[in-house]
Design a protein around this motif. Structure first.
Motif, PDB file in Angstrom:
ATOM      1  N   HIS A  25       0.826  -1.217   0.000  1.00 30.74           N
ATOM      2  CA  HIS A  25       0.000   0.000   0.000  1.00 30.74           C
ATOM      3  C   HIS A  25       0.856   1.262   0.000  1.00 30.74           C
ATOM      4  O   HIS A  25       0.459   2.280  -0.570  1.00 30.74           O
ATOM      5  CB  HIS A  25      -0.930  -0.015   1.217  1.00 30.74           C
ATOM      6  CG  HIS A  25      -2.047  -1.006   1.100  1.00 30.74           C
ATOM      7  ND1 HIS A  25      -3.152  -0.798   0.308  1.00 30.74           N
ATOM      8  CD2 HIS A  25      -2.219  -2.233   1.664  1.00 30.74           C
ATOM      9  CE1 HIS A  25      -3.974  -1.829   0.391  1.00 30.74           C
ATOM     10  NE2 HIS A  25      -3.431  -2.721   1.206  1.00 30.74           N
ATOM     11  N   TRP A  26       2.014   1.193   0.646  1.00 31.96           N
ATOM     12  CA  TRP A  26       2.911   2.360   0.618  1.00 31.96           C
ATOM     13  C   TRP A  26       3.396   2.640  -0.807  1.00 31.96           C
ATOM     14  O   TRP A  26       3.466   3.793  -1.232  1.00 31.96           O
ATOM     15  CB  TRP A  26       4.103   2.114   1.540  1.00 31.96           C
ATOM     16  CG  TRP A  26       5.056   3.275   1.612  1.00 31.96           C
ATOM     17  CD1 TRP A  26       4.907   4.405   2.355  1.00 31.96           C
ATOM     18  CD2 TRP A  26       6.280   3.420   0.898  1.00 31.96           C
ATOM     19  NE1 TRP A  26       5.973   5.260   2.161  1.00 31.96           N
ATOM     20  CE2 TRP A  26       6.830   4.674   1.263  1.00 31.96           C
ATOM     21  CE3 TRP A  26       6.964   2.624  -0.004  1.00 31.96           C
ATOM     22  CZ2 TRP A  26       8.033   5.139   0.740  1.00 31.96           C
ATOM     23  CZ3 TRP A  26       8.159   3.085  -0.520  1.00 31.96           C
ATOM     24  CH2 TRP A  26       8.687   4.319  -0.158  1.00 31.96           C
ATOM     25  N   LEU A  27       3.709   1.598  -1.553  1.00 31.33           N
ATOM     26  CA  LEU A  27       4.123   1.772  -2.943  1.00 31.33           C
ATOM     27  C   LEU A  27       2.972   2.259  -3.814  1.00 31.33           C
ATOM     28  O   LEU A  27       3.175   3.048  -4.754  1.00 31.33           O
ATOM     29  CB  LEU A  27       4.672   0.457  -3.500  1.00 31.33           C
ATOM     30  CG  LEU A  27       6.020  -0.003  -2.940  1.00 31.33           C
ATOM     31  CD1 LEU A  27       6.362  -1.401  -3.438  1.00 31.33           C
ATOM     32  CD2 LEU A  27       7.131   0.973  -3.328  1.00 31.33           C
ATOM     33  N   MET A  28       1.773   1.791  -3.546  1.00 25.82           N
ATOM     34  CA  MET A  28       0.611   2.264  -4.295  1.00 25.82           C
ATOM     35  C   MET A  28       0.411   3.770  -4.126  1.00 25.82           C
ATOM     36  O   MET A  28      -0.074   4.456  -5.020  1.00 25.82           O
ATOM     37  CB  MET A  28      -0.655   1.526  -3.852  1.00 25.82           C
ATOM     38  CG  MET A  28      -0.761   0.096  -4.341  1.00 25.82           C
ATOM     39  SD  MET A  28      -2.352  -0.657  -3.909  1.00 25.82           S
ATOM     40  CE  MET A  28      -3.485   0.327  -4.890  1.00 25.82           C
ATOM     41  N   ASN A  29       0.801   4.265  -2.961  1.00 22.62           N
ATOM     42  CA  ASN A  29       0.631   5.686  -2.659  1.00 22.62           C
ATOM     43  C   ASN A  29       1.840   6.526  -3.065  1.00 22.62           C
ATOM     44  O   ASN A  29       1.816   7.744  -2.965  1.00 22.62           O
ATOM     45  CB  ASN A  29       0.376   5.847  -1.153  1.00 22.62           C
ATOM     46  CG  ASN A  29      -0.112   7.234  -0.802  1.00 22.62           C
ATOM     47  OD1 ASN A  29      -1.097   7.708  -1.350  1.00 22.62           O
ATOM     48  ND2 ASN A  29       0.588   7.890   0.104  1.00 22.62           N
ATOM     49  N   HIS A  30       2.920   5.867  -3.546  1.00 29.93           N
ATOM     50  CA  HIS A  30       4.151   6.587  -3.885  1.00 29.93           C
ATOM     51  C   HIS A  30       3.962   7.338  -5.199  1.00 29.93           C
ATOM     52  O   HIS A  30       3.496   6.783  -6.204  1.00 29.93           O
ATOM     53  CB  HIS A  30       5.307   5.587  -4.000  1.00 29.93           C
ATOM     54  CG  HIS A  30       6.658   6.225  -3.910  1.00 29.93           C
ATOM     55  ND1 HIS A  30       7.195   6.992  -4.920  1.00 29.93           N
ATOM     56  CD2 HIS A  30       7.586   6.216  -2.905  1.00 29.93           C
ATOM     57  CE1 HIS A  30       8.383   7.417  -4.552  1.00 29.93           C
ATOM     58  NE2 HIS A  30       8.649   6.958  -3.340  1.00 29.93           N
ATOM     59  N   GLN A  31       4.341   8.618  -5.211  1.00 33.88           N
ATOM     60  CA  GLN A  31       4.090   9.448  -6.393  1.00 33.88           C
ATOM     61  C   GLN A  31       4.991   9.101  -7.575  1.00 33.88           C
ATOM     62  O   GLN A  31       4.706   9.493  -8.711  1.00 33.88           O
ATOM     63  CB  GLN A  31       4.279  10.922  -6.039  1.00 33.88           C
ATOM     64  CG  GLN A  31       5.672  11.267  -5.519  1.00 33.88           C
ATOM     65  CD  GLN A  31       5.808  12.729  -5.147  1.00 33.88           C
ATOM     66  OE1 GLN A  31       4.962  13.540  -5.519  1.00 33.88           O
ATOM     67  NE2 GLN A  31       6.871  13.069  -4.429  1.00 33.88           N
ATOM     68  N   HIS A  32       6.069   8.365  -7.339  1.00 31.26           N
ATOM     69  CA  HIS A  32       6.971   7.994  -8.428  1.00 31.26           C
ATOM     70  C   HIS A  32       6.815   6.534  -8.854  1.00 31.26           C
ATOM     71  O   HIS A  32       7.611   6.040  -9.645  1.00 31.26           O
ATOM     72  CB  HIS A  32       8.426   8.246  -8.014  1.00 31.26           C
ATOM     73  CG  HIS A  32       8.749   9.687  -7.791  1.00 31.26           C
ATOM     74  ND1 HIS A  32       9.002  10.570  -8.827  1.00 31.26           N
ATOM     75  CD2 HIS A  32       8.850  10.412  -6.644  1.00 31.26           C
ATOM     76  CE1 HIS A  32       9.247  11.764  -8.336  1.00 31.26           C
ATOM     77  NE2 HIS A  32       9.168  11.701  -7.014  1.00 31.26           N
ATOM     78  N   ILE A  33       5.795   5.870  -8.350  1.00 25.23           N
ATOM     79  CA  ILE A  33       5.535   4.475  -8.700  1.00 25.23           C
ATOM     80  C   ILE A  33       4.257   4.397  -9.533  1.00 25.23           C
ATOM     81  O   ILE A  33       3.226   4.961  -9.161  1.00 25.23           O
ATOM     82  CB  ILE A  33       5.400   3.590  -7.442  1.00 25.23           C
ATOM     83  CG1 ILE A  33       6.736   3.508  -6.704  1.00 25.23           C
ATOM     84  CG2 ILE A  33       4.920   2.198  -7.812  1.00 25.23           C
ATOM     85  CD1 ILE A  33       7.805   2.739  -7.442  1.00 25.23           C
ATOM     86  N   SER A  34       4.331   3.690 -10.661  1.00 23.19           N
ATOM     87  CA  SER A  34       3.152   3.465 -11.493  1.00 23.19           C
ATOM     88  C   SER A  34       2.478   2.155 -11.081  1.00 23.19           C
ATOM     89  O   SER A  34       3.145   1.144 -10.871  1.00 23.19           O
ATOM     90  CB  SER A  34       3.550   3.405 -12.974  1.00 23.19           C
ATOM     91  OG  SER A  34       2.452   3.012 -13.764  1.00 23.19           O
ATOM     92  N   GLN A  35       1.160   2.181 -10.967  1.00 28.97           N
ATOM     93  CA  GLN A  35       0.432   0.971 -10.630  1.00 28.97           C
ATOM     94  C   GLN A  35       0.194   0.081 -11.849  1.00 28.97           C
ATOM     95  O   GLN A  35      -0.362  -1.007 -11.731  1.00 28.97           O
ATOM     96  CB  GLN A  35      -0.907   1.330  -9.969  1.00 28.97           C
ATOM     97  CG  GLN A  35      -0.731   2.096  -8.667  1.00 28.97           C
ATOM     98  CD  GLN A  35      -2.053   2.404  -8.000  1.00 28.97           C
ATOM     99  OE1 GLN A  35      -3.057   1.748  -8.240  1.00 28.97           O
ATOM    100  NE2 GLN A  35      -2.058   3.421  -7.135  1.00 28.97           N
ATOM    101  N   GLN A  36       0.586   0.561 -13.005  1.00 18.52           N
ATOM    102  CA  GLN A  36       0.478  -0.211 -14.247  1.00 18.52           C
ATOM    103  C   GLN A  36       1.873  -0.399 -14.838  1.00 18.52           C
ATOM    104  O   GLN A  36       2.738   0.449 -14.658  1.00 18.52           O
ATOM    105  CB  GLN A  36      -0.424   0.528 -15.254  1.00 18.52           C
ATOM    106  CG  GLN A  36      -1.861   0.704 -14.803  1.00 18.52           C
ATOM    107  CD  GLN A  36      -2.597  -0.619 -14.712  1.00 18.52           C
ATOM    108  OE1 GLN A  36      -2.255  -1.569 -15.433  1.00 18.52           O
ATOM    109  NE2 GLN A  36      -3.586  -0.693 -13.845  1.00 18.52           N
TER     110      GLN A  36
END
Length: 380
Positions: free
Chosen positions: A287-298
């Motif tokens: 969930h922390w990565l999902m909320n990271h502004q530099h990480i794409s969920q796709q």
């Protein structure tokens, strides 16, 4: 600088192809002219004399010599113009024009061979045709790598697999950088460690290579981050109710307050009694990565456990960082790794590391009653 040179450079700087050809055609280089006069004309005369003597056309020697000299002149000028234009197109990074220049060079060579046959009427003389066939086979065997390079060049160019400024990785050859120049036989790559690699182009036909051009231009979701962290399973345990409440208060709540994150709210709803600290930690990282502004969920964001090994349990993080340039990607990746390591302590977890000599020598477990003394005895 002469007027002719100024006019030539002006035409070469033009955007019109016909003016560029004129500029390349009228570049005055005396050494090229004298090379043609000293080598090409006498060589043409010698070949004409030998072949017309065998074909028994003494009356046609002068005509054959004239035609052969004109043929050599046309082919020679065509190749010189194309080579000069290649320098211009390489500076402009115009891949399509570079390809057409090489096509023109090969066409000129093919025209020379066909015209050579017709000028000297070799098709009517079996012995000469046989001799030239043997010579051609021998040259094909000698220059087989060059021929493979030409085939590979057109395969890569026609399918748009390689262009100037592409980010190319060939792991087996130690190549990792930007393509600076492409020729019929080689590819020049400027590596990120400021070195230059020159590799035969046919190696790209036989060796696996990776082209990161689309990712570099931002046409993908980002650059892949694939990291594995080995956790010591000796620290895995079920969390008590007090520990779960403390994690909610000290870890989850600050993230929700500071980021107003929907993902972290979902994470807090998934926390329940009887959870393993490793399970809770995996959910937190996800969930922390999902909320990271530099990480794409796709196209995918995965945080999963891998196969248990002697060293511990491996936690794999599979994500795409939107900053795909080398420096920015490494910076963001390092910050993410540092947070993953720092947050281990919040859940009572530790990374696994094989004991070093220092760990062994400072252990409180001894095989004898007295600790070992590693100091060297000095004889008095």
């Amino acid at each position: 600088m002469s007027i002719l040179e100024k006019l030539s450079k002006k035409n070469l700087a033009s955007e019109h192809l016909w003016r560029q050809i004129i500029g390349a055609l009228f570049i005055w280089r005396p050494k090229f002219f004298w090379a043609f006069v000293i080598l090409v004309i006498p060589l043409s005369g010698g070949i004409t004399f030998i072949l017309t003597s065998h074909i028994s056309q003494p009356s046609g020697k002068f005509l054959a010599f004239t035609e052969f000299v004109i043929l050599n002149l046309v082919v020679w000028l065509t190749i010189k113009v194309c080579r000069r234009l290649l320098e211009v197109f390489n500076l402009k990074k115009d891949g399509n024009s570079i390809t057409w220049c090489y096509v023109t060079i090969l066409f000129a060579i093919g025209l020379w061979i066909i015209s050579f046959v017709f000028i000297f009427k070799i098709e009517n003389n079996g012995s000469i045709a046989t001799a030239l066939g043997v010579i051609g086979s021998l040259l094909t065997w000698i220059f087989q790598d060059k021929i493979k390079g030409v085939v590979t060049f057109f395969h890569l160019r026609l399918h748009h697999l390689l262009n100037i400024d592409d980010w190319l990785i060939v792991e087996k050859l130690g190549v990792d950088g930007e393509v600076q120049k492409i020729t019929l036989t080689s590819v020049i790559v400027y590596n990120w460690d400021t070195t230059t690699s020159t590799i035969p182009i046919n190696a790209l036909q036989t060796e696996h290579f990776i082209n990161l051009k689309s990712m570099k231009d931002g046409k993908t979701y980002g650059r892949r981050m694939l990291q594995t962290f080995i956790l010591d399973t000796g620290w895995f345990r079920v969390l008590s109710d007090d520990e779960i409440e403390q994690i909610k208060k000290e870890v989850v709540a600050p993230d929700i307050t500071n980021r107003e994150s929907v993902s972290m709210n979902l994470f807090s709803e998934e926390i329940h009694k009887g959870m393993l600290n490793a399970q809770l930690y995996r959910l937190y990282i996800y969930h922390w990565l999902m909320n990271h502004q530099h990480i794409s969920q796709q196209p995918r964001l995965i945080v999963n456990w891998m196969e248990q090994k002697d060293g511990g349990m491996a936690l794999q993080v599979y994500a795409f960082i939107t900053d795909s340039t080398l420096a920015q990607f490494e910076w963001q990746q390092s910050q993410i790794i540092e947070h993953i390591i720092k947050s281990l302590d919040w859940f009572g977890l530790r990374l696994y590391q094989s004991p070093s000599a220092f760990d062994v020598s400072n252990s409180n477990i001894y095989l004898t009653k007295e600790p070992a003394d590693y100091r060297k005895e000095v004889k008095i």
